[in-house]
Scaffold this motif. Structure first.
Motif, mmCIF file in Angstrom:
data_model
loop_
_atom_site.group_PDB
_atom_site.id
_atom_site.type_symbol
_atom_site.label_atom_id
_atom_site.label_comp_id
_atom_site.label_asym_id
_atom_site.label_seq_id
_atom_site.Cartn_x
_atom_site.Cartn_y
_atom_site.Cartn_z
ATOM 1 N N SER A 94 -54.038 -89.759 -12.929
ATOM 2 C CA SER A 94 -52.705 -90.212 -12.238
ATOM 3 C C SER A 94 -51.358 -89.540 -12.779
ATOM 4 N N GLN A 95 -51.252 -89.614 -14.173
ATOM 5 C CA GLN A 95 -50.364 -89.005 -15.060
ATOM 6 C C GLN A 95 -50.227 -87.287 -15.006
ATOM 7 N N ALA A 96 -51.571 -86.927 -15.004
ATOM 8 C CA ALA A 96 -52.040 -85.542 -14.982
ATOM 9 C C ALA A 96 -51.625 -84.776 -13.650
ATOM 10 N N ALA A 97 -51.722 -85.821 -12.877
ATOM 11 C CA ALA A 97 -51.678 -85.051 -11.250
ATOM 12 C C ALA A 97 -50.233 -85.348 -10.876
ATOM 13 N N VAL A 98 -49.314 -86.161 -11.327
ATOM 14 C CA VAL A 98 -47.840 -86.157 -11.238
ATOM 15 C C VAL A 98 -47.275 -85.084 -12.142
ATOM 16 N N ASN A 99 -47.890 -84.812 -13.223
ATOM 17 C CA ASN A 99 -47.033 -83.757 -14.072
ATOM 18 C C ASN A 99 -47.573 -82.375 -13.407
ATOM 19 N N ARG A 138 -37.959 -86.207 -14.302
ATOM 20 C CA ARG A 138 -38.913 -86.938 -13.160
ATOM 21 C C ARG A 138 -40.247 -86.854 -13.689
ATOM 22 N N ARG A 139 -40.574 -85.612 -14.228
ATOM 23 C CA ARG A 139 -42.034 -85.337 -14.554
ATOM 24 C C ARG A 139 -42.592 -86.233 -15.447
ATOM 25 N N ASP A 140 -41.474 -86.503 -16.743
ATOM 26 C CA ASP A 140 -42.106 -87.218 -17.882
ATOM 27 C C ASP A 140 -42.172 -88.797 -17.132
ATOM 28 N N MET A 141 -41.149 -89.289 -16.537
ATOM 29 C CA MET A 141 -40.900 -90.722 -16.323
ATOM 30 C C MET A 141 -41.890 -90.995 -15.111
ATOM 31 N N GLU A 142 -42.009 -90.005 -14.195
ATOM 32 C CA GLU A 142 -42.774 -90.592 -13.140
ATOM 33 C C GLU A 142 -44.671 -90.363 -13.521
ATOM 34 N N GLY A 143 -44.687 -89.511 -14.445
ATOM 35 C CA GLY A 143 -46.013 -89.556 -14.882
ATOM 36 C C GLY A 143 -46.408 -90.676 -15.726
ATOM 37 N N LEU A 144 -45.546 -91.273 -16.566
ATOM 38 C CA LEU A 144 -45.725 -92.585 -17.112
ATOM 39 C C LEU A 144 -45.836 -93.760 -16.056
ATOM 40 N N ALA A 145 -45.082 -93.799 -15.019
ATOM 41 C CA ALA A 145 -44.869 -94.640 -13.976
ATOM 42 C C ALA A 145 -46.306 -94.653 -13.295
ATOM 43 N N ALA A 146 -46.659 -93.471 -12.898
ATOM 44 C CA ALA A 146 -48.339 -93.124 -12.311
ATOM 45 C C ALA A 146 -49.202 -93.988 -13.222
ATOM 46 N N ALA A 147 -49.223 -93.538 -14.517
ATOM 47 C CA ALA A 147 -50.282 -94.145 -15.308
ATOM 48 C C ALA A 147 -50.046 -95.670 -15.498
ATOM 49 N N ARG A 148 -48.901 -96.195 -15.520
ATOM 50 C CA ARG A 148 -48.702 -97.569 -15.361
ATOM 51 C C ARG A 148 -49.263 -98.397 -13.973
ATOM 52 N N ALA A 149 -48.755 -97.729 -12.874
ATOM 53 C CA ALA A 149 -49.307 -98.016 -11.545
ATOM 54 C C ALA A 149 -50.710 -98.263 -11.479
ATOM 55 N N ALA A 150 -51.492 -97.220 -11.818
ATOM 56 C CA ALA A 150 -52.980 -97.139 -12.018
ATOM 57 C C ALA A 150 -53.743 -98.516 -12.818
ATOM 58 N N ARG A 151 -52.830 -98.936 -13.788
ATOM 59 C CA ARG A 151 -53.170 -99.958 -14.536
ATOM 60 C C ARG A 151 -52.844 -101.373 -14.206
ATOM 61 N N LYS A 152 -51.394 -101.265 -13.687
ATOM 62 C CA LYS A 152 -51.042 -102.646 -13.510
ATOM 63 C C LYS A 152 -50.562 -102.908 -12.056
ATOM 64 N N GLY A 153 -50.519 -101.967 -11.053
ATOM 65 C CA GLY A 153 -50.515 -102.243 -9.811
ATOM 66 C C GLY A 153 -51.430 -102.930 -9.091
ATOM 67 N N SER A 154 -50.866 -103.769 -8.271
ATOM 68 C CA SER A 154 -51.816 -104.618 -7.398
ATOM 69 C C SER A 154 -52.592 -103.804 -6.327
ATOM 70 N N ASP A 155 -53.535 -104.521 -5.750
ATOM 71 C CA ASP A 155 -54.236 -103.650 -4.498
ATOM 72 C C ASP A 155 -53.050 -103.345 -3.539
ATOM 73 N N THR A 156 -52.125 -104.376 -3.388
ATOM 74 C CA THR A 156 -51.125 -104.109 -2.107
ATOM 75 C C THR A 156 -50.332 -103.246 -2.751
ATOM 76 N N ASP A 157 -49.919 -102.966 -4.032
ATOM 77 C CA ASP A 157 -49.049 -101.957 -4.345
ATOM 78 C C ASP A 157 -49.703 -100.435 -4.114
ATOM 79 N N LEU A 158 -51.076 -100.365 -4.355
ATOM 80 C CA LEU A 158 -51.617 -99.256 -4.058
ATOM 81 C C LEU A 158 -51.945 -98.941 -2.668
ATOM 82 N N ALA A 159 -52.147 -99.920 -1.900
ATOM 83 C CA ALA A 159 -52.308 -99.714 -0.382
ATOM 84 C C ALA A 159 -50.966 -99.312 0.193
ATOM 85 N N LEU A 160 -49.940 -99.490 -0.182
ATOM 86 C CA LEU A 160 -48.657 -99.135 0.129
ATOM 87 C C LEU A 160 -48.608 -97.513 -0.181
ATOM 88 N N VAL A 161 -48.844 -97.318 -1.419
ATOM 89 C CA VAL A 161 -48.742 -95.854 -1.696
ATOM 90 C C VAL A 161 -49.593 -95.186 -0.571
#
Length: 255
Positions: free
Chosen positions: A217-222, A104-127
């Motif tokens: 984001s990735q570092a915080a998840v890790n 989870r740490r490895d995969m969610e770290g990557l997901a968080a990094a992608r979310a910071a780059r590729k997530g829309s404003d609406t995505d981040l508003a939901l988080v």
């Protein structure tokens, strides 16, 4: 010449493609109930016969299922991700817990990094919205709501990464978390100091995401999941010590 006559797409095929895409993107989730036939046909702007044809096609593909007297639902397409036998094996092996957290740490770290780059404003508003709910739940004595929102928070980040393979794979991993296969999250949230630390860690993740700081984001998840791993290891050791202490007490009382 290599040209063929262009044919108009059947309405049923367009409906199939739209519903498939909603399932693929995680917008329609396993167990979700579709609107009634009449309402869904109106929303899609198609005839009811075309809709029935599309639903039949999606059922044949195993994406939709019918429940007598209840309606049409999104099928549990991830139901076979882990067999019941494998889940039982996971729950009995200590090493599986460490591997689960590390994965989870490895995969969610990557997901968080992608979310910071590729997530829309609406995505981040939901988080951010889910995190604000966590802050409110944190003030309550019962930690169950906060523990439930914890899983929603992590899943929202994964969804914001916009990688459909990661989305469906990690949804099955989060289902194991919600079902308490590896550990009971409520135990972690019962201790106030641990609960405070967990909220601070989620705040750090959210802050980095809102700032679109990919590395942060990735570092915080890790850091968060490494903390969870240490807490669980400490709890296992404490449980073992308690077992030994009880044996000593029984011997003393019986002597």
């Amino acid at each position: 010449m290599p040209f063929q006559m262009i044919e108009a797409e059947k309405l049923a095929s367009a409906v199939v493609r739209q519903i498939e895409n909603l399932i693929l993107r995680g917008i329609l989730r396993p167990g979700d109930r579709l609107p009634s036939e009449r309402e869904l046909a109106e929303r899609l702007g198609v005839s009811r016969p075309s809709l029935r044809e599309a639903v039949a096609e999606l059922q044949s593909r195993g994406l939709l299922s019918t429940r007598a007297g209840s309606g049409i639902f999104v099928a549990d397409v991830l139901g076979s991700a882990f067999s019941p036998a494998l889940i039982r094996l996971f729950s009995t092996q200590e090493d599986a817990l460490d591997d689960y957290i590390a994965f989870r740490r490895d995969m969610e770290g990557l997901a968080a990094a992608r979310a910071a780059r590729k997530g829309s404003d609406t995505d981040l508003a939901l988080v951010d919205t889910i995190f604000r709910k966590m802050e409110v739940a944190h003030t309550k004595r019962d930690p169950s709501e906060e523990a439930s929102l914890d899983a929603d928070f992590h899943m929202a980040i994964i969804e914001a990464s916009h990688n459909v393979i990661m989305l469906h794979m990690m949804r099955s991993m989060m289902d194991l978390l919600r079902e308490g296969v590896f550990y009971n999250r409520s135990i972690m949230f019962k201790q106030r100091t641990t609960r405070d630390a967990l909220l601070d860690q989620h705040r750090a993740i959210n802050d980095a995401l809102q700032a679109r700081d990919s590395d942060g984001s990735q570092a915080a998840v890790n850091a968060h999941l490494s903390f969870v791993r240490r807490c669980l290891a400490d709890q296992r050791e404490a449980d073992k010590h308690e077992g030994v202490a009880r044996l000593r007490l029984q011997k003393e009382v019986g002597s």
